[in-house]
Design an enzyme around this catalytic site. Structure first.
Site, PDB file in Angstrom:
ATOM      1  N   ARG A  73       0.826  -1.220   0.000  1.00 39.34           N
ATOM      2  CA  ARG A  73       0.000   0.000   0.000  1.00 39.34           C
ATOM      3  C   ARG A  73       0.854   1.262   0.000  1.00 39.34           C
ATOM      4  O   ARG A  73       0.340   2.357  -0.232  1.00 39.34           O
ATOM      5  CB  ARG A  73      -0.938  -0.006   1.211  1.00 39.34           C
ATOM      6  N   TYR A  74       2.150   1.095   0.283  1.00 40.46           N
ATOM      7  CA  TYR A  74       3.033   2.262   0.324  1.00 40.46           C
ATOM      8  C   TYR A  74       3.864   2.435  -0.952  1.00 40.46           C
ATOM      9  O   TYR A  74       4.308   3.544  -1.254  1.00 40.46           O
ATOM     10  CB  TYR A  74       3.988   2.161   1.510  1.00 40.46           C
ATOM     11  N   THR A  75       4.128   1.347  -1.654  1.00 37.00           N
ATOM     12  CA  THR A  75       5.010   1.423  -2.823  1.00 37.00           C
ATOM     13  C   THR A  75       4.203   1.620  -4.101  1.00 37.00           C
ATOM     14  O   THR A  75       3.014   1.294  -4.172  1.00 37.00           O
ATOM     15  CB  THR A  75       5.859   0.151  -2.945  1.00 37.00           C
TER      16      THR A  75
END
Length: 749
Positions: free
Chosen positions: A117-119
């Site tokens: 979800r961050y990359t």
């Protein structure tokens, strides 16, 4: 009612397991020669293409791609899909990354990537090239897992990704370890094969050269070994760190590591050093019998090596270096030694040389998962590429034929526009009338009915004729391409060259032959200082610097009740051979001994004696030979190499189990032409040339003397020819005795 026998069950299990193993091999674990990918990688890239992601588009969240993959094409765990995606974005994992990642995608030191979800991700230019032919009919499509969508069977591309990025996998009864290669080398090898299908393996390897790993390093094998591995599809190569000497002031120097082997990171090197530096061998006291912890010889060796040779070691890799870089500084204890000799020890002890497995196992156009040679892999890929171009060409020809058909229809009515308009205005079913009036087919008639008024200008007729001319010319060229093997080969070569120019770069891995280094040669890097070792009856070794005599014996270091057995003058960089009273041989490194003023070093901290006692010890030297003999008259010649061992538990050398009360009586260094003297407790004496004694390692040897039932050998000695030795006293034979000896039976000579 049918019966189900054990044989039926056996056959059923066999067939089921074979089906399962085949599915694992071809459906998950092994890559395909055609596009160099496993299904998960293929599904990821196809999902990205459907999301219209390119190298020039904006990044999209990794979670979005993973969701599409597991929902549409690959119904497996999201963690597995994301891990595969992360690896495709790591420049230290793939020689030519297929995904451009933004965010934390891990590190070479083993740090894991941030959550999906961050990359964010997008494709790389190489991936765009691979995906560019998906919509032109180059490959077939197959249904997805639930039959609602289709996915490409393979991803087409002008370059063999299988060789560019390599592949690893472990399946049922098979494994794959295909190394990566440089794109220019691969292009040259494929082009050479296309020009000459009869080219041999060595000819291909002249172009391919060998692996080109993403992390660089140096392959130290000779070219013949590399060629043989690629010919057979299996082999082992050695990859070593690359380093350079940094000159400092006052004649000092230090080593700068600029590249590490593919499976090693600076943090792993430092962790090994830290572990060895604080390691202490387990104590014997207070342990129950049979539960004593054994010392870790590797950590002991590394600890002593670091203490004696390395002053400092640190990681100097910075954030400004390219991802996956590895740089370290190693400072020696003394700059008086040669850097090459110093690094010989560092490479071995710190593990800066690793093994690169070559196992060219893949699934190819024959749909069989098996091991292949490099020529077969290139041949299969060229065949797949030829098929892809043929499919692409046939698809284009079909579209050209359709377009020409419509153009012919339009040109047919272009001079009769008024009549066409009148038919359309006056008839309820103008299509049938047009088809009958102008000899048109249904497609042509439908196309004419859909013409807009502005396309009825005279200018449009010129455009149609020009388009027809170009399409006819293209059609002829494509048909010639399909009918000519030479033209097809030229097309494959041309597209390979165009793609190579876009992605080519310099080789990262140096191929230069060097000698392999193992830990047994590291002792040469230790300073060659003279030392004296005292072996005690309780298996202690007391070590002191310098060559000392009996008057300098360290009596104060003896434990109560212990006594000296024998002493040995040697050097710090030598290996010591030990023979136990049980007949087992051991090897120790003097650099692992304590040289303080304490009680010395107990041998059980270095080797596993298991109740054995030291009978004899000597400095190892290549080519030395020894006579081993016991008190029941058996013995043999053993070479020093047969006594040398890396096993802490030693190895069996002299079997003493045949006779009750059997004990070693002699370990004598043997020279050419010497005479072996044997005397027994019955005052019998025998002499013959020691050259008659054979070599029988790991046995009781040969019978040296015939003994009576209650007779034992009292001693063995070696002497020069023409003399005899008994109880350490040498005497000259007189003439009569020599004549008597010459006439004696052979076994007594």
């Amino acid at each position: 009612m049918s019966t189900f026998t054990v044989t039926d069950l056996e056959n059923y299990i066999k067939e089921s397991y074979l089906s399962y193993s085949t599915m694992v091999l071809s459906g998950r674990a092994l890559s395909y020669v055609q596009d160099g990918m496993k299904p998960v990688h293929r599904h990821i890239l196809y999902a990205m293409s459907k999301l219209q992601m390119t190298a020039s588009s904006s990044y999209k969240k990794s979670a979005r791609v993973v969701g599409d993959v597991i929902g549409k094409y690959h119904p497996h765990g999201d963690a597995a899909v994301y891990d595969a995606m992360v690896r495709m974005a790591q420049p230290w994992s793939l020689r030519y990354p297929l995904i451009d990642g933004q965010g934390n995608f891990g590190s070479r030191d083993g740090d894991s990537a941030a959550a999906m979800r961050y990359t964010e991700v997008r494709t790389t230019p190489l991936t765009d090239t691979i995906l560019s032919e998906l919509n032109v009919g180059a490959v077939d499509y197959i249904p997805n897992y639930d039959g609602t969508l289709t996915t490409p069977r393979f991803l087409p591309g002008a370059l063999p990704i299988e060789l560019l990025n390599g592949s690893t996998g472990i399946a049922v009864g098979m494994a794959a370890d295909i190394p990566s290669h440089n794109v220019r080398d691969v292009a040259n090898a494929v082009t050479a094969f296309i020009k000459d299908n009869n080219i041999d393996n060595d000819g291909i390897m002249e172009q391919l050269k060998g692996p080109d790993l993403p992390t660089g390093g140096q392959i130290i094998n000779d070219q013949a070994t590399i060629n043989q591995a690629y010919k057979e599809g299996r082999g082992k190569l050695h990859v070593r760190a690359r380093w350079e000497v940094e000159k400092l002031s006052h004649g000092q120097w230090r080593i700068k590591i600029i590249e590490l082997p593919h499976d090693l990171s600076p943090s792993e090197v430092l962790a090994n050093v830290a572990t060895a530096s604080v390691y202490e061998p387990p104590k014997e006291k207070g342990k129950e019998k049979g539960k004593e912890k054994k010392p870790n010889q590797r950590l002991l060796d590394l600890k002593h090596y670091i203490k004696n040779n390395i002053d400092d070691i640190r990681d100097i890799t910075s954030a400004d270096d390219p991802p996956g870089s590895a740089k370290m500084i190693i400072e020696p204890k003394s700059s008086r030694q040669d850097p090459e000799e110093f690094m010989a020890g560092v490479v071995s002890m710190l593990g800066l040389q690793s093994t690169l497995k070559v196992n060219l196992t893949a699934v190819s156009i024959d749909k069989l998962p098996r091991q292949r040679g490099i020529k077969e892999i290139i041949s299969d890929w060229v065949e797949f590429r030829r098929e892809s171009i043929s499919n692409r060409t046939k698809t284009r020809l079909s579209k050209i034929a359709d377009r020409l058909e419509l153009i012919e229809g339009r040109l047919t009515i272009m001079d009769l526009i008024d009549e066409v308009i009148e038919i359309i205005r006056e008839h309820d079913e103008p299509k049938e009338v047009l088809m009958a009036r102008f000899d048109l087919n249904e497609r042509q008639a439908s196309d004419i009915l859909e013409i807009r008024l502005r396309e009825l200008r005279k200018l449009e007729e010129y455009k149609l004729k020009d388009e027809k001319e170009k399409l006819v010319k293209e059609q002829a060229e494509l048909e010639a391409l399909l009918s000519s093997t030479r033209k097809m080969n030229n097309q494959i070569t041309r597209e390979i060259e165009q793609a190579t120019k876009k992605f080519e770069d310099d080789r990262r891995t140096l191929i230069k032959e060097e000698k392999t280094i193992d830990s047994s040669s590291v002792v040469k890097t230790v300073q060659s200082d003279p030392i004296t070792l005292w072996f005690t009856n309780d298996n202690w070794v007391i070590a002191r610097k310098g060559h000392l005599d009996e008057n300098d014996a360290p009596n104060n270091s003896l434990k109560v009740g212990d006594s000296f057995n024998f002493s040995l003058q040697t050097k710090l960089d030598q290996q010591i051979l030990i023979l136990g009273t049980s007949g087992r041989a051991y090897t120790i490194q003097p650099s692992n001994l304590s040289f303080g003023r304490g009680n010395g070093t107990h041998l059980n901290t270095l080797i596993n004696l298991n109740g054995d006692k030291v009978y004899w010890a000597d400095t190892y030297a290549d080519g030395n030979e020894y006579l081993l003999a016991h008190n029941h008259g058996y013995g043999f010649i053993v070479a020093s190499e047969d006594l040398l061992t890396k096993q802490k538990a030693g190895k069996e050398c002299f079997k003493l189990t045949k006779f009750e009360g059997c004990e070693i009586s002699a370990v004598l260094p043997v020279g050419d032409g010497e005479m072996l003297n044997i005397w027994t407790d019955k005052n019998r004496y025998l002499q013959f040339c020691v050259d008659e004694v054979n070599s029988y390692p790991k046995s009781q040897g040969m019978r040296l003397v015939n003994l009576a039932a209650d007779e034992l050998v009292e001693g063995y000695a070696l002497s020069d020819r023409g003399t005899y030795s008994c109880n350490g006293v040498n005497k000259r034979f007189d003439e009569s005795y020599l004549k008597k000896r010459a006439a004696a039976p052979k076994k007594y000579k």
